[in-house]
Design an enzyme around this catalytic site. Structure first.
Site, PDB file in Angstrom:
ATOM      1  N   ARG A  31       0.836  -1.200   0.000  1.00 62.43           N
ATOM      2  CA  ARG A  31       0.000   0.000   0.000  1.00 62.43           C
ATOM      3  C   ARG A  31       0.872   1.253   0.000  1.00 62.43           C
ATOM      4  NH1 ARG A  31      -5.180  -1.625   0.575  1.00 62.43           N
ATOM      5  NH2 ARG A  31      -5.386  -3.672   1.569  1.00 62.43           N
ATOM      6  N   ASP A  32       0.491   2.224  -0.819  1.00 59.79           N
ATOM      7  CA  ASP A  32       1.201   3.499  -0.838  1.00 59.79           C
ATOM      8  C   ASP A  32       1.016   4.190   0.517  1.00 59.79           C
ATOM      9  OD1 ASP A  32       2.250   5.500  -3.372  1.00 59.79           O
ATOM     10  OD2 ASP A  32       1.778   6.443  -1.450  1.00 59.79           O
ATOM     11  N   ILE A  33       2.078   4.817   0.990  1.00 62.54           N
ATOM     12  CA  ILE A  33       2.034   5.466   2.305  1.00 62.54           C
ATOM     13  C   ILE A  33       1.147   6.712   2.284  1.00 62.54           C
ATOM     14  CG2 ILE A  33       4.021   7.015   2.040  1.00 62.54           C
ATOM     15  CD1 ILE A  33       4.996   6.035   4.778  1.00 62.54           C
ATOM     16  N   ASN A  88       4.600   7.006 -13.374  1.00 60.45           N
ATOM     17  CA  ASN A  88       5.203   8.334 -13.500  1.00 60.45           C
ATOM     18  C   ASN A  88       6.621   8.155 -14.046  1.00 60.45           C
ATOM     19  OD1 ASN A  88       2.945   9.600 -12.421  1.00 60.45           O
ATOM     20  ND2 ASN A  88       3.694   9.414 -10.323  1.00 60.45           N
ATOM     21  N   VAL A  97      10.572   8.407  -6.893  1.00 57.22           N
ATOM     22  CA  VAL A  97      11.384   7.227  -6.577  1.00 57.22           C
ATOM     23  C   VAL A  97      11.813   6.606  -7.902  1.00 57.22           C
ATOM     24  CG1 VAL A  97      11.442   4.976  -5.456  1.00 57.22           C
ATOM     25  CG2 VAL A  97      10.120   6.841  -4.412  1.00 57.22           C
ATOM     26  N   HIS A 101       8.078   1.559 -10.762  1.00 61.18           N
ATOM     27  CA  HIS A 101       6.914   1.050 -10.015  1.00 61.18           C
ATOM     28  C   HIS A 101       5.642   1.494 -10.718  1.00 61.18           C
ATOM     29  CE1 HIS A 101       8.010   5.028  -8.558  1.00 61.18           C
ATOM     30  NE2 HIS A 101       6.709   5.240  -8.359  1.00 61.18           N
ATOM     31  N   HIS A 103       1.680   2.515 -10.097  1.00 60.49           N
ATOM     32  CA  HIS A 103       0.636   2.870  -9.140  1.00 60.49           C
ATOM     33  C   HIS A 103      -0.643   2.176  -9.602  1.00 60.49           C
ATOM     34  CE1 HIS A 103       2.688   6.434  -7.238  1.00 60.49           C
ATOM     35  NE2 HIS A 103       3.347   6.397  -8.382  1.00 60.49           N
TER      36      HIS A 103
HETATM   37  P1  5GP Z   1       6.362   8.345  -7.658  1.00 58.56           P
HETATM   38  O1  5GP Z   1       6.101   9.737  -7.148  1.00 58.56           O
HETATM   39  O2  5GP Z   1       7.846   8.090  -7.767  1.00 58.56           O
HETATM   40  O3  5GP Z   1       5.605   7.950  -8.875  1.00 58.56           O
HETATM   41  O4  5GP Z   1       5.778   7.385  -6.544  1.00 58.56           O
HETATM   42  C1  5GP Z   1       6.418   7.123  -5.345  1.00 58.56           C
HETATM   43  C2  5GP Z   1       5.353   6.705  -4.372  1.00 58.56           C
HETATM   44  O5  5GP Z   1       5.965   6.033  -3.312  1.00 58.56           O
HETATM   45  C3  5GP Z   1       4.563   7.879  -3.789  1.00 58.56           C
HETATM   46  O6  5GP Z   1       3.178   7.721  -4.095  1.00 58.56           O
HETATM   47  C4  5GP Z   1       4.835   7.775  -2.294  1.00 58.56           C
HETATM   48  O7  5GP Z   1       3.717   8.097  -1.494  1.00 58.56           O
HETATM   49  C5  5GP Z   1       5.285   6.335  -2.130  1.00 58.56           C
HETATM   50  N1  5GP Z   1       6.227   6.130  -1.042  1.00 58.56           N
HETATM   51  C6  5GP Z   1       7.369   6.838  -0.821  1.00 58.56           C
HETATM   52  N2  5GP Z   1       7.997   6.370   0.270  1.00 58.56           N
HETATM   53  C7  5GP Z   1       7.239   5.327   0.732  1.00 58.56           C
HETATM   54  C8  5GP Z   1       7.380   4.446   1.841  1.00 58.56           C
HETATM   55  O8  5GP Z   1       8.327   4.496   2.634  1.00 58.56           O
HETATM   56  N3  5GP Z   1       6.406   3.512   2.000  1.00 58.56           N
HETATM   57  C9  5GP Z   1       5.344   3.400   1.143  1.00 58.56           C
HETATM   58  N4  5GP Z   1       4.453   2.434   1.410  1.00 58.56           N
HETATM   59  N5  5GP Z   1       5.186   4.228   0.086  1.00 58.56           N
HETATM   60  C10 5GP Z   1       6.119   5.180  -0.111  1.00 58.56           C
END
Ligand code: 5GP
Length: 116
Positions: A31-33, A88, A97, A101, A103
């Protein structure tokens, strides 16, 4: 590329806690945080070799297909089978990140919300 493991590699290594909902040899989902939908899961290859979906598609298309198949399976379980899958790609597109990955978003998304 940084030599430090990505935050997702640290989750995969169980150095950082996460709500893991699926794991196979090559892929993990949790799950996303900071959820942006009623269901918001991240589907992540265990390797951090690919920084984004373009690199992954070129370097290991079978692994990309496994991510998509995993998303479908998780959607069947968590969102009634309908879902939005977002990769993304690049900072100006919201990527934070750089360990590829997907979403997986679902569970009641209003129309016309893409890009907000
Ligand atoms: P991006 O912005 O790179 O597409 O997505 C990165 C996602 O990773 C974001 O939606 C963010 O909330 C999630 N995220 C970042 N750090 C953590 C973490 O430590 N744990 C979890 N579960 N999600 C994370």
């Amino acid at each position: 590329m940084s030599n430090e493991p990505s935050v997702f590699s640290r989750i995969i290594a169980r150095e950082i806690p996460a709500d893991v909902v699926f794991e196979s040899d090559a892929v993990v989902a949790f799950r996303d945080i900071a959820p942006q939908a009623p269901v918001h899961l991240l589907v992540v290859p265990k390797t951090e070799r690919y920084r984004d979906v373009v690199e992954l598609a070129a370097g290991d298309p079978a692994l990309l297909a496994e991510i998509v198949a995993t998303a479908k399976r998780l959607a069947d379980e968590h969102t009634g089978g309908e879902f939005r899958l977002v990769f993304n790609t690049g900072a100006s597109a919201g990527q934070t990140v750089f360990h590829v990955h997907a979403h997986l978003l679902g569970g009641g998304l209003p129309e016309g919300t893409l890009g907000h």
